[in-house]
Design a protein around this motif. Structure first.
Motif, mmCIF file in Angstrom:
data_model
loop_
_atom_site.group_PDB
_atom_site.id
_atom_site.type_symbol
_atom_site.label_atom_id
_atom_site.label_comp_id
_atom_site.label_asym_id
_atom_site.label_seq_id
_atom_site.Cartn_x
_atom_site.Cartn_y
_atom_site.Cartn_z
ATOM 1 N N PHE A 1 0.801 -1.228 0.000
ATOM 2 C CA PHE A 1 0.000 0.000 0.000
ATOM 3 C C PHE A 1 0.834 1.279 0.000
ATOM 4 O O PHE A 1 0.272 2.378 -0.052
ATOM 5 C CB PHE A 1 -0.949 -0.005 1.207
ATOM 6 C CG PHE A 1 -1.895 -1.177 1.219
ATOM 7 C CD1 PHE A 1 -2.855 -1.334 0.216
ATOM 8 C CD2 PHE A 1 -1.825 -2.137 2.222
ATOM 9 C CE1 PHE A 1 -3.732 -2.421 0.240
ATOM 10 C CE2 PHE A 1 -2.688 -3.219 2.245
ATOM 11 C CZ PHE A 1 -3.638 -3.371 1.239
ATOM 12 N N GLY A 2 2.157 1.134 0.082
ATOM 13 C CA GLY A 2 3.025 2.302 0.010
ATOM 14 C C GLY A 2 3.063 3.136 1.281
ATOM 15 O O GLY A 2 3.477 4.299 1.230
ATOM 16 N N ILE A 3 2.628 2.594 2.386
ATOM 17 C CA ILE A 3 2.606 3.332 3.653
ATOM 18 C C ILE A 3 2.738 2.341 4.809
ATOM 19 O O ILE A 3 2.254 1.213 4.734
ATOM 20 C CB ILE A 3 1.285 4.141 3.788
ATOM 21 C CG1 ILE A 3 1.341 5.056 5.025
ATOM 22 C CG2 ILE A 3 0.072 3.231 3.836
ATOM 23 C CD1 ILE A 3 0.148 6.022 5.100
ATOM 24 N N GLN A 4 3.433 2.758 5.891
ATOM 25 C CA GLN A 4 3.554 1.912 7.074
ATOM 26 C C GLN A 4 2.183 1.780 7.753
ATOM 27 O O GLN A 4 1.386 2.723 7.747
ATOM 28 C CB GLN A 4 4.549 2.513 8.067
ATOM 29 C CG GLN A 4 6.000 2.435 7.635
ATOM 30 C CD GLN A 4 6.567 1.026 7.790
ATOM 31 O OE1 GLN A 4 5.934 0.137 8.359
ATOM 32 N NE2 GLN A 4 7.777 0.829 7.262
ATOM 33 N N PRO A 5 1.867 0.601 8.308
ATOM 34 C CA PRO A 5 0.546 0.440 8.949
ATOM 35 C C PRO A 5 0.312 1.442 10.084
ATOM 36 O O PRO A 5 -0.818 1.909 10.279
ATOM 37 C CB PRO A 5 0.576 -1.011 9.458
ATOM 38 C CG PRO A 5 2.015 -1.398 9.482
ATOM 39 C CD PRO A 5 2.660 -0.630 8.387
ATOM 40 N N LYS A 6 1.400 1.822 10.841
ATOM 41 C CA LYS A 6 1.245 2.790 11.920
ATOM 42 C C LYS A 6 0.813 4.137 11.358
ATOM 43 O O LYS A 6 -0.104 4.791 11.889
ATOM 44 C CB LYS A 6 2.555 2.919 12.692
ATOM 45 C CG LYS A 6 2.463 3.839 13.900
ATOM 46 C CD LYS A 6 3.786 3.871 14.649
ATOM 47 C CE LYS A 6 3.691 4.790 15.866
ATOM 48 N NZ LYS A 6 4.970 4.843 16.618
ATOM 49 N N GLU A 7 1.475 4.569 10.264
ATOM 50 C CA GLU A 7 1.120 5.843 9.621
ATOM 51 C C GLU A 7 -0.292 5.786 9.050
ATOM 52 O O GLU A 7 -1.047 6.772 9.091
ATOM 53 C CB GLU A 7 2.118 6.149 8.504
ATOM 54 C CG GLU A 7 3.556 6.371 9.006
ATOM 55 C CD GLU A 7 4.543 6.484 7.868
ATOM 56 O OE1 GLU A 7 4.108 6.367 6.691
ATOM 57 O OE2 GLU A 7 5.739 6.660 8.125
ATOM 58 N N PHE A 8 -0.655 4.636 8.498
ATOM 59 C CA PHE A 8 -1.990 4.440 7.920
ATOM 60 C C PHE A 8 -3.066 4.600 9.000
ATOM 61 O O PHE A 8 -4.057 5.330 8.818
ATOM 62 C CB PHE A 8 -2.069 3.060 7.272
ATOM 63 C CG PHE A 8 -3.436 2.653 6.820
ATOM 64 C CD1 PHE A 8 -4.037 3.270 5.724
ATOM 65 C CD2 PHE A 8 -4.146 1.652 7.484
ATOM 66 C CE1 PHE A 8 -5.311 2.887 5.300
ATOM 67 C CE2 PHE A 8 -5.415 1.268 7.075
ATOM 68 C CZ PHE A 8 -5.990 1.899 5.977
ATOM 69 N N LEU A 9 -2.862 3.960 10.146
ATOM 70 C CA LEU A 9 -3.838 4.047 11.250
ATOM 71 C C LEU A 9 -3.910 5.469 11.810
ATOM 72 O O LEU A 9 -4.997 5.976 12.107
ATOM 73 C CB LEU A 9 -3.474 3.056 12.348
ATOM 74 C CG LEU A 9 -3.587 1.569 11.983
ATOM 75 C CD1 LEU A 9 -2.980 0.687 13.078
ATOM 76 C CD2 LEU A 9 -5.043 1.175 11.737
ATOM 77 N N GLU A 10 -2.745 6.123 11.941
ATOM 78 C CA GLU A 10 -2.718 7.503 12.457
ATOM 79 C C GLU A 10 -3.440 8.441 11.508
ATOM 80 O O GLU A 10 -4.152 9.363 11.952
ATOM 81 C CB GLU A 10 -1.276 7.958 12.649
ATOM 82 C CG GLU A 10 -0.578 7.292 13.855
ATOM 83 C CD GLU A 10 0.884 7.660 13.951
ATOM 84 O OE1 GLU A 10 1.409 8.290 12.997
ATOM 85 O OE2 GLU A 10 1.526 7.299 14.958
ATOM 86 N N SER A 11 -3.266 8.260 10.217
ATOM 87 C CA SER A 11 -3.949 9.126 9.237
ATOM 88 C C SER A 11 -5.459 8.952 9.324
ATOM 89 O O SER A 11 -6.221 9.913 9.174
ATOM 90 C CB SER A 11 -3.459 8.823 7.817
ATOM 91 O OG SER A 11 -3.873 7.533 7.402
ATOM 92 N N LEU A 12 -5.897 7.720 9.573
ATOM 93 C CA LEU A 12 -7.325 7.464 9.720
ATOM 94 C C LEU A 12 -7.877 8.143 10.982
ATOM 95 O O LEU A 12 -8.970 8.736 10.962
ATOM 96 C CB LEU A 12 -7.602 5.957 9.788
ATOM 97 C CG LEU A 12 -7.393 5.154 8.498
ATOM 98 C CD1 LEU A 12 -7.532 3.663 8.767
ATOM 99 C CD2 LEU A 12 -8.406 5.586 7.436
#
Length: 554
Positions: free
Chosen positions: A533-544
């Motif tokens: 997905f081109g993004i770290q899962p931690k960054e993905f969750l924080e963005s959400l």
């Protein structure tokens, strides 16, 4: 009055018979003229091929195929010509002196590649090895060719064909025997064996014939003042026996050529050497194309089979088989993307092959294109009802075949792209809809993976067991439909499910998210997630979470 009636009836019969003879002679003349007209352009084509061979020698394989088929056409036309001459009483004998046994051996050896095509054992026996006599080489060539080609045609694959030539005590006659261990000839067929246009068992043996060969052979034997007999037993084989006089005194003065002896240096045109084009039917493709699609071409005509292989292998990996039974073996041994098959073949025809493939859940995903010389709508309907994806009539253009191949491949690529772009929600919806056979297979795979989504030990072997198939079959079928191997597909489903769960609950910890989709190592999970997905899962969750806190419209 009675006598007058009889005279009128006899006169009418004679008139009708004369009309019939006249029609036959007119047709014979037409056939003769057409044959002569066709032989001329064939000679030009043959000469052009030889010229191309000199200027562009790297295409020797293609030149062999061209010359092979030119020689076949020439021989068929010459056979029609000889038959027309025989009907018109114009066949002429011209014998010359030479080594009879040497000529018979050399002529038979020229036909060895024809017999080798069916993996038959071939033996030639001449007793004595050398013997002078008087023969018409043109007529003897045709006799030997017709008898040996018949033996190759009706003999069983892997069987034996033999030719022997022996002389009598007076050395004034040669006896030629041609035998095979094929199916033999029934008593009913034997009655019409030498009848013109009798088609024998061509349909039963799934081979081609004009119905002229044996009739012409008998005419040529009688022209030589010889005899021909046949002995056959069903299930055991057939033997033809030809006896020909070879003494000068057996022939009329105008049938004897005193000036010219038989020249053994003249090259034979009985059959070109096709050893260079007889394939290993299960060989891997030469010069494999990287990431090329793998095709299986099934065709019993060796020349067309090899030509198709040569033309298609520049774009695809090409495997070949000469009938449906051989094709099944290749299908089980190779990873294939598509099958192209002739309809009429020995052992197992194209319709039977298609039904067998489509009935096997391990291989029913393979698209099939059927090729046929049949032109009736019922034939096309039967082919499509058997499960064929495409149907192409012979003669066909290579461009038309490649168009159908590319269309099937593009449809498969489109399906692969759709599966790769599905979200987890779309995958679940896809499972619920009424699917095609390929989609039903993928839906079953998806359902099994989702059922064990949090089981880190659920791998390729476990999935294959749940699908009731072997790991290799699962790999071949899944790769063909989705473009992914089994491990990659399972990982893809886990990643999409992780993304869906994260969107549902952004407060999840990365480790919890990893464990919930079957990853025991959160760091490896994070690497896979970013790669997909081109993004770290931690960054993905924080963005959400940030998006949720801001709220809509802010």
């Amino acid at each position: 009055m009675v006598i007058l009636t009889i005279i009128l009836l006899v006169g009418r019969r004679l008139f009708l018979r004369n009309q019939k003879v006249q029609r036959r002679l007119r047709l014979s003349a037409i056939f003769t003229n057409i044959t002569h007209e066709l032989l001329t352009p064939l000679s030009v084509i043959s000469a052009s091929v030889d010229k191309l061979r000199d200027t562009e020698p790297q295409y020797s394989h293609e030149y062999d195929l061209m010359q092979f088929n030119i020689q076949r056409m020439v021989r068929l036309l010459q056979q029609i010509l000889e038959t027309s001459k025989s009907d018109a009483g114009q066949l002429r004998l011209l014998v010359a002196q030479g080594d009879v046994m040497k000529y018979i051996r050399q002529t038979a050896e020229c036909l060895e590649p024809l017999i080798a095509k069916k993996d038959m054992k071939f033996s030639i026996n001449c007793q004595p090895e050398s013997m002078m006599g008087w023969i018409d080489t043109d007529k003897l060539d045709k006799i030997i060719y017709n008898l040996l080609s018949n033996a190759a045609k009706y003999g069983k694959e892997g069987g034996t064909v033999s030719i022997s030539a022996i002389t009598n005590d007076k050395y004034d006659e040669v006896e030629i025997k041609v035998s095979d261990d094929g199916d033999g000839i029934s008593a009913k067929q034997m009655k019409h064996l030498f009848k013109r246009f009798h088609d024998g068992d061509y349909r039963q043996h799934q081979t081609n014939g004009t119905g002229l060969g044996l009739s012409l052979t008998q005419d040529l034997v009688y022209l030589n003042r010889g005899t021909i007999t046949c002995h056959s037993e069903e299930g055991k084989g057939t033997e033809f026996i030809v006896r020909l006089p070879i003494k000068k005194e057996a022939f009329a003065p105008d049938q004897i050529d005193e000036k010219h002896k038989i020249d053994f240096n003249i090259p034979k045109n009985t059959i070109v050497d096709i050893n260079t084009i007889v394939p290993d039917v299960n060989a891997d493709p030469e010069d494999p194309i990287e990431d090329g699609y793998k095709l299986l071409v099934v065709e019993d005509n060796l020349e067309l089979l090899m030509l198709m292989q040569q033309l298609l292998k520049t774009t695809y990996h090409v495997y070949i088989a000469r009938n449906g039974a051989e094709a099944i073996k290749v299908i089980h041994e190779k990873e294939l993307d598509l099958i192209i098959s002739d309809v009429m073949m020995p052992e197992m025809d194209g319709i039977e092959l298609t039904k067998a493939v489509k009935a096997d859940p391990n291989y029913n995903h393979l698209p099939i294109i059927l090729l046929t010389a049949k032109t009736q709508e019922e034939d096309e309907k039967e082919a499509l009802q058997s499960g064929a994806d495409e149907y192409l009539r012979k003669p066909f253009r290579l461009g038309d075949l490649k168009l159908r191949i590319d269309n099937i491949i593009e449809n498969r690529k489109r399906m692969q792209t759709e599966f790769s772009q599905f979200s987890a929600e779309e995958e679940i919806k896809h499972i619920a809809k009424a699917p095609s056979p390929d989609e039903a297979f993928v839906n079953q795979v998806l359902a099994n993976i989702h059922k064990h989504i949090d089981d880190e030990s659920y791998d390729r072997d476990a999935l294959a067991a749940d699908m009731g198939t072997s790991a290799s079959t699962l790999y071949n079928k899944l790769r063909s439909i989705t473009g992914m191997n089994v491990s990659a597909f399972i990982r893809d489903v886990r990643m999409k499910e992780a993304r869906r769960l994260g969107m549902e609950n952004p407060n999840l910890r990365v480790s919890d998210l990893a464990y919930s989709v079957g990853f025991h190592d959160p760091r490896y999970f994070a690497t896979c997630f970013k790669k997909q997905f081109g993004i770290q899962p931690k960054e993905f969750l924080e963005s959400l979470l940030n998006s949720k806190q801001k709220g809509p419209g802010r």
